[in-house]
Design a protein around this motif. Structure first.
Motif, PDB file in Angstrom:
ATOM      1  N   ASN A   1      79.669 -46.520-100.447  1.00 11.66           N
ATOM      2  CA  ASN A   1      79.654 -45.268 -99.691  1.00 11.66           C
ATOM      3  C   ASN A   1      78.973 -44.125-100.443  1.00 11.66           C
ATOM      4  OD1 ASN A   1      80.884 -46.338 -97.482  1.00 11.66           O
ATOM      5  ND2 ASN A   1      82.919 -45.511 -97.901  1.00 11.66           N
ATOM      6  N   ARG A   2      79.047 -44.132-101.770  1.00 13.09           N
ATOM      7  CA  ARG A   2      78.527 -42.997-102.522  1.00 13.09           C
ATOM      8  C   ARG A   2      77.038 -43.128-102.826  1.00 13.09           C
ATOM      9  NH1 ARG A   2      78.931 -44.530-108.169  1.00 13.09           N
ATOM     10  NH2 ARG A   2      80.041 -46.510-108.363  1.00 13.09           N
ATOM     11  N   SER A   3      76.402 -44.204-102.377  1.00 12.40           N
ATOM     12  CA  SER A   3      74.979 -44.382-102.647  1.00 12.40           C
ATOM     13  C   SER A   3      74.414 -45.424-101.697  1.00 12.40           C
ATOM     14  CB  SER A   3      74.751 -44.825-104.090  1.00 12.40           C
ATOM     15  OG  SER A   3      75.344 -46.089-104.312  1.00 12.40           O
ATOM     16  N   ARG A   4      73.097 -45.522-101.682  1.00 10.57           N
ATOM     17  CA  ARG A   4      72.463 -46.600-100.924  1.00 10.57           C
ATOM     18  C   ARG A   4      71.238 -47.062-101.687  1.00 10.57           C
ATOM     19  NH1 ARG A   4      68.025 -44.886 -97.698  1.00 10.57           N
ATOM     20  NH2 ARG A   4      67.772 -42.616 -97.632  1.00 10.57           N
ATOM     21  N   GLN A   5      70.801 -48.277-101.416  1.00  8.25           N
ATOM     22  CA  GLN A   5      69.637 -48.825-102.095  1.00  8.25           C
ATOM     23  C   GLN A   5      68.385 -48.611-101.256  1.00  8.25           C
ATOM     24  OE1 GLN A   5      70.194 -52.941-102.930  1.00  8.25           O
ATOM     25  NE2 GLN A   5      72.188 -52.652-103.889  1.00  8.25           N
ATOM     26  N   PRO A   6      67.313 -48.156-101.869  1.00  5.70           N
ATOM     27  CA  PRO A   6      66.040 -48.133-101.131  1.00  5.70           C
ATOM     28  C   PRO A   6      65.669 -49.550-100.710  1.00  5.70           C
ATOM     29  CG  PRO A   6      65.872 -46.914-103.190  1.00  5.70           C
ATOM     30  CD  PRO A   6      67.167 -47.662-103.228  1.00  5.70           C
ATOM     31  N   ASP A   7      65.244 -49.697 -99.459  1.00 10.29           N
ATOM     32  CA  ASP A   7      64.899 -51.040 -99.014  1.00 10.29           C
ATOM     33  C   ASP A   7      63.534 -51.094 -98.337  1.00 10.29           C
ATOM     34  OD1 ASP A   7      65.462 -49.723 -96.690  1.00 10.29           O
ATOM     35  OD2 ASP A   7      67.111 -51.045 -96.069  1.00 10.29           O
ATOM     36  N   ASN A   8      62.776 -50.031 -98.484  1.00  8.72           N
ATOM     37  CA  ASN A   8      61.444 -50.055 -97.878  1.00  8.72           C
ATOM     38  C   ASN A   8      60.477 -50.829 -98.767  1.00  8.72           C
ATOM     39  OD1 ASN A   8      59.821 -47.939 -99.629  1.00  8.72           O
ATOM     40  ND2 ASN A   8      61.825 -47.021 -99.240  1.00  8.72           N
ATOM     41  N   GLN A   9      59.500 -51.436 -98.169  1.00  8.70           N
ATOM     42  CA  GLN A   9      58.585 -52.308 -98.893  1.00  8.70           C
ATOM     43  C   GLN A   9      57.750 -51.531 -99.913  1.00  8.70           C
ATOM     44  OE1 GLN A   9      58.677 -55.682 -98.608  1.00  8.70           O
ATOM     45  NE2 GLN A   9      57.420 -55.570-100.442  1.00  8.70           N
ATOM     46  N   ALA A  10      57.420 -50.277 -99.585  1.00 11.36           N
ATOM     47  CA  ALA A  10      56.619 -49.483-100.523  1.00 11.36           C
ATOM     48  C   ALA A  10      57.359 -49.292-101.846  1.00 11.36           C
ATOM     49  CB  ALA A  10      56.277 -48.126 -99.897  1.00 11.36           C
TER      50      ALA A  10
END
Length: 537
Positions: A32-41
């Motif tokens: 909940n306190r963070s998220r992972q970048p998941d875009n291909q760039a």
């Protein structure tokens, strides 16, 4: 720093929750306190611009040939059976923080990898269908054909372009460092290695009644044990209590395999003892600071613990630093008391070296550098008991339990001399099975095997442990004590509140004599007084 979630972001970076979304599970709330970048760039960017990996493969480890011999010995006990020995999983300390990993001792003994290799790894001894004629297998040193091939399953490092590389706090390289490749571990261990994802198929291959039986060290890893159970059920092998009995046979054999140490293991114990002596030196140097601290016992504990991390993998077990009456609580690990002038401090501590072998040493130390007369009498009685046990251990035909008996003869005699046994009871009477009055003041045993575990070989059968004759390569402790609580009215007043234990580590030599591995750690009254006075002067 404490564990964090991958790629921490500001709350404003999060997408707003939809009112139509299903309730979030407890398991998912750690993110909940963070998220992972998941875009291909981003993935392309973070996976680029890195230098090449170091070239070449590591040399074969010094432990590898010794571990291979142990695997061969275990395999000969279970021909045609698949033996599964997990390293174990990481254990959660709190939320997303894990305890420091230590592999299961059976795995460490048979893999020879030491330190923290490798969470979730599994060593499998796979039965050879043609008694060693398969490709890649050669005869043992004793001329016998091998019965099993060792295969080490683990999760190798991922590529830098993978999400695991940057986004997995349990396995990712940016989180836990560079993990080895399959080829590197094959080079250092001499074993074939495979990805952990291939383990289920490997366990099921040819398994079934009349074919390949499965055994697992069940306590090592719940998930692997569950996988073995599922595989057994699918192929018609034992389940329930019958399976537990099968697995107990492997745990017992793996434990008994460690009863006799090879020369490499004994060298590791020597190194552990040397590091432990250095830890005791630093502990004694910290006594002046401990005397002025409200938790002086922890000052002593901390001094030893720092040396254990500097010189080895860490502590072999929780240090006991018990001042005064605390020494009469056998497993005193709170270590939250003061250290006062005139007291004795019982210190039971051992360094675990990087190979995971540990020393186990106890010394009882006068805080002022000198024993009082009453303290000296108790200490000398314990020392005499230790010397008697050591002498008995070196006699032909000595059984493990005889070492304890020799120490108790001295303890009972001294208690009779001090008038502490019941009226009309002699030392000989107390030593009889129906007596044992002297055990009021020493309720523990005098010896235990020592090695990868501080209480090594604990799953061995009694006839292989207590009843067995001592053999060359056996490593064990000798640790008599006397414990006189301050509220024990059967103890002379001047002795109350005093606990003394002296513990040494020994090995049986090829000629049957016994060597004290801890011979460089002072132990007589005069030696201890000189040791303490010399370091705190």
């Amino acid at each position: 720093m404490a564990s964090t979630s991958p790629a921490d972001t500001h709350p404003s970076d999060e997408a707003p929750a939809s009112s139509q979304e299903a309730p979030q599970s407890l398991a998912a709330r750690g993110s909940n306190r963070s998220r992972q970048p998941d875009n291909q760039a981003f993935r392309d960017f973070i996976g680029s611009g890195w230098g090449p990996r170091p070239e070449g493969l590591p040399a074969r480890s010094e432990a590898a040939p010794w571990a291979a011999a142990r695997r061969e010995a275990l395999g000969r006990l279970f021909p045609g059976e698949r033996l599964v020995l997990p390293a174990g999983a990481l254990k959660v300390r709190n939320n997303d923080c894990d305890y420091r990993f230590r592999p299961h001792s059976a795995f460490a003994h048979l893999a020879g990898t030491g330190t923290d290799f490798e969470p979730d790894a599994v060593l499998v001894l796979d039965p050879l269908t043609s008694q060693g004629q398969d490709a890649g297998c050669s005869d043992n040193a004793d001329g016998a054909a091998p019965t099993h091939e060792a295969v080490l399953y683990f999760r190798p490092r991922a590529s830098r372009s993978s999400q695991e590389f940057y986004g997995d706090p349990r396995y990712g390289e940016l989180w836990v460092g560079v993990r080895p490749s399959l080829e590197e571990v094959e080079s250092s261990t001499g074993m074939r290695c495979a990805h952990i994802d291939s383990l289920p198929d490997a366990l099921a291959k040819d398994a079934g009644p009349g074919a390949v039986r499965l055994r697992v060290v069940a306590e090592a890893d719940e998930s692997v044990t569950a996988l073995v159970a599922t595989t057994r059920q699918q192929v018609g092998l034992e389940t329930g209590e019958a399976a537990a009995e099968v697995d107990a046979g492997l745990a017992e054999a793996a434990s008994e395999l460690r009863l006799v140490k090879d020369p490499w293991e004994i060298d590791q114990l020597r190194a552990a003892v040397a590091a432990t002596k250095a830890g005791f030196d630093d502990l004694i140097r910290s006594i002046p600071r401990a005397r002025g601290h409200w938790r002086g016992e922890r000052v002593l504990e901390g001094a030893f613990g720092a040396k254990a991390r500097e010189e080895g993998n860490g502590l072999g077990y929780d240090t006991i630093a018990a001042a005064g009456n605390h020494a009469n609580t056998l497993h005193w690990i709170n270590n939250d008391g003061a250290v006062e002038p005139g007291q004795l401090v019982l210190v039971d501590a051992g360094v675990e070296v990087d190979s995971l072998y540990t020393a186990d040493v106890t010394r009882t130390i006068p805080v002022d550098g000198r024993f009082t007369e009453a303290q000296r009498r108790i200490y000398q009685a314990v020392l005499d008991a230790a010397d008697a046990a050591f002498a008995r251990a070196g006699t032909p035909g000595c059984r493990f339990k005889d070492v304890h008996a020799a120490a108790m003869e001295v303890i009972a005699a001294r208690l009779e001399e001090w008038g502490m046994l019941p009226e009309g009871v002699s030392a000989a009477d107390s030593l009889a099975p129906e007596g044992q009055y002297h055990r009021r003041w020493m309720v523990h045993g005098t010896s235990h095997h020592l090695g990868l575990d501080v209480h090594d070989c604990a799953q061995a059968r009694r006839e292989m442990y207590m009843e067995a004759e001592l053999r060359p390569g056996m490593c064990f402790t000798i640790e008599p004590g006397l414990y006189f609580r301050e509220d024990d009215l059967l103890v002379p007043a001047e002795m109350r509140g005093t606990g003394v234990r002296i513990e040494d580590d020994v090995v049986v030599r090829e000629d049957g004599s016994v060597e004290r591995l801890t011979q460089d750690v002072p132990r007589t009254v005069e030696e201890v007084e000189a040791w303490v006075s010399g370091l705190i002067a």
